[in-house]
Design a protein around this motif. Structure first.
Motif, PDB file in Angstrom:
ATOM      1  N   UNK A 245       0.843  -1.197   0.000  1.00 27.39           N
ATOM      2  CA  UNK A 245       0.000   0.000   0.000  1.00 27.39           C
ATOM      3  C   UNK A 245       0.880   1.250   0.000  1.00 27.39           C
ATOM      4  N   UNK A 246       1.847   1.270   0.905  1.00 27.06           N
ATOM      5  CA  UNK A 246       2.739   2.432   0.963  1.00 27.06           C
ATOM      6  C   UNK A 246       3.534   2.556  -0.336  1.00 27.06           C
ATOM      7  N   UNK A 247       4.055   1.437  -0.823  1.00 25.03           N
ATOM      8  CA  UNK A 247       4.842   1.483  -2.055  1.00 25.03           C
ATOM      9  C   UNK A 247       4.001   1.971  -3.228  1.00 25.03           C
TER      10      UNK A 247
ATOM     11  N   UNK B 287       3.213   5.748  -2.687  1.00 20.48           N
ATOM     12  CA  UNK B 287       4.437   6.554  -2.876  1.00 20.48           C
ATOM     13  C   UNK B 287       4.739   6.710  -4.360  1.00 20.48           C
ATOM     14  N   UNK B 288       4.634   5.618  -5.091  1.00 17.94           N
ATOM     15  CA  UNK B 288       4.866   5.684  -6.530  1.00 17.94           C
ATOM     16  C   UNK B 288       3.825   6.519  -7.243  1.00 17.94           C
TER      17      UNK B 288
ATOM     18  N   UNK C 252       8.488  11.877  -2.008  1.00 10.60           N
ATOM     19  CA  UNK C 252       9.898  11.924  -1.618  1.00 10.60           C
ATOM     20  C   UNK C 252      10.042  11.919  -0.097  1.00 10.60           C
ATOM     21  N   UNK C 253       8.918  12.222   0.582  1.00 11.53           N
ATOM     22  CA  UNK C 253       8.925  12.249   2.051  1.00 11.53           C
ATOM     23  C   UNK C 253       7.569  11.746   2.547  1.00 11.53           C
ATOM     24  N   UNK C 254       7.622  10.948   3.618  1.00 10.74           N
ATOM     25  CA  UNK C 254       6.418  10.508   4.318  1.00 10.74           C
ATOM     26  C   UNK C 254       6.479  11.116   5.715  1.00 10.74           C
TER      27      UNK C 254
ATOM     28  N   UNK D  65      10.528   0.117  13.588  1.00 12.68           N
ATOM     29  CA  UNK D  65       9.743  -0.759  12.711  1.00 12.68           C
ATOM     30  C   UNK D  65       9.200   0.031  11.514  1.00 12.68           C
ATOM     31  N   UNK D  66       8.706   1.230  11.758  1.00 13.81           N
ATOM     32  CA  UNK D  66       8.186   2.058  10.664  1.00 13.81           C
ATOM     33  C   UNK D  66       9.295   2.427   9.683  1.00 13.81           C
ATOM     34  N   UNK D  67      10.472   2.700  10.197  1.00  8.78           N
ATOM     35  CA  UNK D  67      11.608   3.040   9.326  1.00  8.78           C
ATOM     36  C   UNK D  67      11.945   1.905   8.374  1.00  8.78           C
ATOM     37  N   UNK D  68      11.768   0.661   8.844  1.00  7.76           N
ATOM     38  CA  UNK D  68      12.036  -0.499   7.994  1.00  7.76           C
ATOM     39  C   UNK D  68      10.965  -0.678   6.920  1.00  7.76           C
ATOM     40  N   UNK D  69       9.798  -0.080   7.123  1.00  3.72           N
ATOM     41  CA  UNK D  69       8.667  -0.261   6.215  1.00  3.72           C
ATOM     42  C   UNK D  69       8.630   0.724   5.056  1.00  3.72           C
ATOM     43  N   UNK D  70       9.447   1.736   5.098  1.00  5.40           N
ATOM     44  CA  UNK D  70       9.373   2.770   4.055  1.00  5.40           C
ATOM     45  C   UNK D  70      10.165   2.368   2.820  1.00  5.40           C
ATOM     46  N   UNK D  71       9.733   2.872   1.669  1.00  7.20           N
ATOM     47  CA  UNK D  71      10.487   2.596   0.448  1.00  7.20           C
ATOM     48  C   UNK D  71      11.879   3.240   0.499  1.00  7.20           C
TER      49      UNK D  71
END
Length: 154
Positions: free
Chosen positions: A16-18, A21-22, A27-29, A45-51
């Motif tokens: 969903x995030x990917x 984002x696309x 460029x920033x969440x 954990x959230x940092x690991x989930x970002x593109x």
């Protein structure tokens, strides 16, 4: 520039995030969630989930509101994600520049009623949502950009 404001109790998660984002070329969440902002484990954990290549900020509501003048000067496409309706409503009341909100997911819980495919709200969440709608903000339900938009009927 804020390209997408999304409500999703999961905050950042997988495809969903990917896909969003696309879709908005983010460029920033900016995650706005008091609980996540004060919990180092959740932040990790959230940092690991970002593109990859997308900047991530995890702020409390108060910090987000204080930083909005700076956010407005950034030359970036920004996606904001809120974890609950109360924080989202409070943000929009204090920062009346938001024109539309994507409702992505609210969990089914005790006392909640289903309003759309992945939107379950308690009376207080529905009240927050009505207040947002009454502010003239367009609300729509869309899990991913590839899915059709569902109306938010209250």
């Amino acid at each position: 520039m804020i390209k997408l404001v999304r409500l999703d109790y999961r905050l950042l998660h997988g495809q969903v995030v990917f896909s969003w984002c696309g879709h908005v070329n983010a460029q920033r969440i900016i995650v706005v969630d008091d609980e996540a902002a004060s919990d180092e484990l959740k932040k990790s954990a959230l940092s690991l989930s970002k593109p990859a290549g997308v900047r991530l900020n995890i702020f409390s509501l108060a910090t987000t509101l204080a930083k909005m003048p700076k956010v407005e000067t950034l030359n970036e496409n920004i996606m904001m994600i809120f974890g609950n309706t109360a924080t989202l409503r409070a943000f929009c009341e204090a920062y009346p520049k938001i024109k539309e909100i994507n409702y992505g997911g609210l969990a089914n819980k005790a006392g909640a009623k289903q309003y759309a495919s992945a939107i379950f709200m308690t009376d207080s969440e529905a009240d927050d949502t009505r207040k947002l709608k009454n502010m003239g903000i367009k609300l729509y339900v869309q899990q991913t950009p590839a899915l059709k938009i569902e109306s938010m009927d209250l």
